[in-house]
Write an enzyme that holds these catalytic residues in place. Structure first.
Site, PDB file in Angstrom:
ATOM      1  N   HIS A 123       0.871  -1.177   0.000  1.00 29.81           N
ATOM      2  CA  HIS A 123       0.000   0.000   0.000  1.00 29.81           C
ATOM      3  C   HIS A 123       0.907   1.225   0.000  1.00 29.81           C
ATOM      4  O   HIS A 123       1.939   1.248   0.665  1.00 29.81           O
ATOM      5  CB  HIS A 123      -0.886  -0.020   1.240  1.00 29.81           C
ATOM      6  CG  HIS A 123      -1.940   1.053   1.284  1.00 29.81           C
ATOM      7  ND1 HIS A 123      -2.393   1.709   0.156  1.00 29.81           N
ATOM      8  CD2 HIS A 123      -2.636   1.585   2.328  1.00 29.81           C
ATOM      9  CE1 HIS A 123      -3.332   2.575   0.501  1.00 29.81           C
ATOM     10  NE2 HIS A 123      -3.488   2.532   1.817  1.00 29.81           N
ATOM     11  N   GLU A 247     -30.033 -10.404  -4.715  1.00 31.98           N
ATOM     12  CA  GLU A 247     -30.010 -10.571  -6.171  1.00 31.98           C
ATOM     13  C   GLU A 247     -28.743  -9.944  -6.764  1.00 31.98           C
ATOM     14  O   GLU A 247     -28.144 -10.480  -7.697  1.00 31.98           O
ATOM     15  CB  GLU A 247     -31.254  -9.947  -6.802  1.00 31.98           C
ATOM     16  CG  GLU A 247     -31.361 -10.217  -8.295  1.00 31.98           C
ATOM     17  CD  GLU A 247     -32.688  -9.772  -8.898  1.00 31.98           C
ATOM     18  OE1 GLU A 247     -32.800  -9.819 -10.133  1.00 31.98           O
ATOM     19  OE2 GLU A 247     -33.589  -9.377  -8.125  1.00 31.98           O
TER      20      GLU A 247
END
Length: 347
Positions: A123, A247
């Site tokens: 990072h 979903e």
């Protein structure tokens, strides 16, 4: 290094085909790699390096994380050491501590950064904002980065499945003339699928923007807004959660992850297609100013300073746990816990 065209923009990319594992092993055959920190990225990267045949050791302080390293097969006194011992033995020091921990442990690591060694990050935070973190490496060491585009857990899981997690790479300082080879060899060694070029600053700003944006912050805010709207108009928790989260994650995300959003649109009902095409622009126009504000806050160092300040507070962990508890116990995610139990694979 190959040049790949991404939507009309050419970028430098390194693949496993042009830089195979055997080449990576040859480049690093005389190196001792010390993974410092065994939290988020440490386990995945160190275990993948070990399984790929590299000379790797772990440096970790005593405690629960140390015991986890032992449970993963790192042997005290042989492959598991204190941070100081591991840094002394290493020619490559992989600093995989949290951003806050890097700041506090830096005075311990720095004396062992002798000429010719390499300092590796996953990072760009500590280097990009080193005026705030105090992490200023000596001039005679390589400073390099490989940043997997996912968690250490995903890196390890995909490695065990024979797949690779894509990573970015960057060279901040090439003191030895070997920084590129070291970087790519480590990237291949930890199990990257392919590696694309970046800089420490670009990685840090895009990473913080992504975490606060579509990867975590924005997605939670967007999901909650839709869930609340459905609930406030009389829909049940189960219906609201299924239409908002289930979903999306179980059906649609796998589709556009595999073949793209355009393909997913083409394989949905005409009603869904029409609605998506009509409403994507209003959502874009409503959120773009928020993303611009977010990016400016990241680029200006405001988000970095906020992270440093909050992590330095003595009661930070307690406050964080309370915020996470509230999220966990919210109706939406309590409903999610029930829905997950009802999935066929759990019955």
């Amino acid at each position: 290094m190959a040049q790949m065209n991404f939507g009309g923009v050419t970028e430098n990319v390194v693949t496993r085909e042009e830089f195979p594992l055997e080449k990576a092993r040859e480049i690093l055959k005389g190196e001792t790699i010390a993974v410092i920190g065994y939290g988020v990225q440490g386990p995945g990267q160190s275990l993948n390096l070990r399984d790929n045949g590299f000379n790797v050791i772990v440096g970790q302080r005593q405690g629960k994380t140390y015991e986890k390293a032992v449970a993963d097969g790192w042997v005290p006194g042989e492959t598991l050491f204190s941070i100081e011992e591991a840094c002394e033995k290493a020619t490559i020091i992989m600093c995989l501590l949290s951003d806050a921990a890097v700041i506090s442990v830096w005075p311990t690591i720095k004396p062992y950064l002798t000429a010719g060694k390499a300092l590796y990050f996953s990072h760009g935070f500590a280097i990009t904002w080193n005026d705030r973190t105090g992490v200023v490496p000596p001039a005679d060491v390589d400073v390099i980065m490989v940043a997997p585009k996912g968690s250490g857990t995903s890196l390890r899981t995909m490695f065990l499945e024979g797949r690779g997690l894509n990573s970015s790479y960057a060279i901040y300082q090439d003191a030895t003339g070997k920084a590129f080879d070291r970087t790519i060899a480590l990237g291949i060694g930890i199990g990257s699928g392919y590696l694309f070029e970046t800089t420490f600053k670009r990685e840090a700003t895009s990473d913080l923007t992504g975490e606060r944006g579509t990867l975590m912050g924005a997605i939670q805010g967007l999901l909650l807004a839709q869930y609340e709207t459905l609930r406030e108009h009389g829909h049940t928790p189960s219906e609201a959660f299924n239409e908002t989260v289930e979903e999306l994650t179980q059906s649609l995300m796998p589709l556009f992850a595999a073949k793209g959003m355009d393909w997913m649109y083409a394989n949905c009902s005409t009603t869904a297609q029409r609605g998506a095409l009509d409403w994507m622009t209003p959502f874009h126009d409503a959120t773009k100013p928020v993303f611009e504000k977010l990016y400016k806050s990241v680029a200006d160092g405001v988000e970095a300073q906020r992270s440093i300040d909050s992590n330095s507070q003595p009661d930070y962990r307690d406050k964080l746990n309370e915020e996470l508890r509230q999220l966990r116990e919210s109706e939406m995610w309590q409903t999610g816990a029930v829905v997950r139990k009802l999935r066929p694979e759990n019955n």
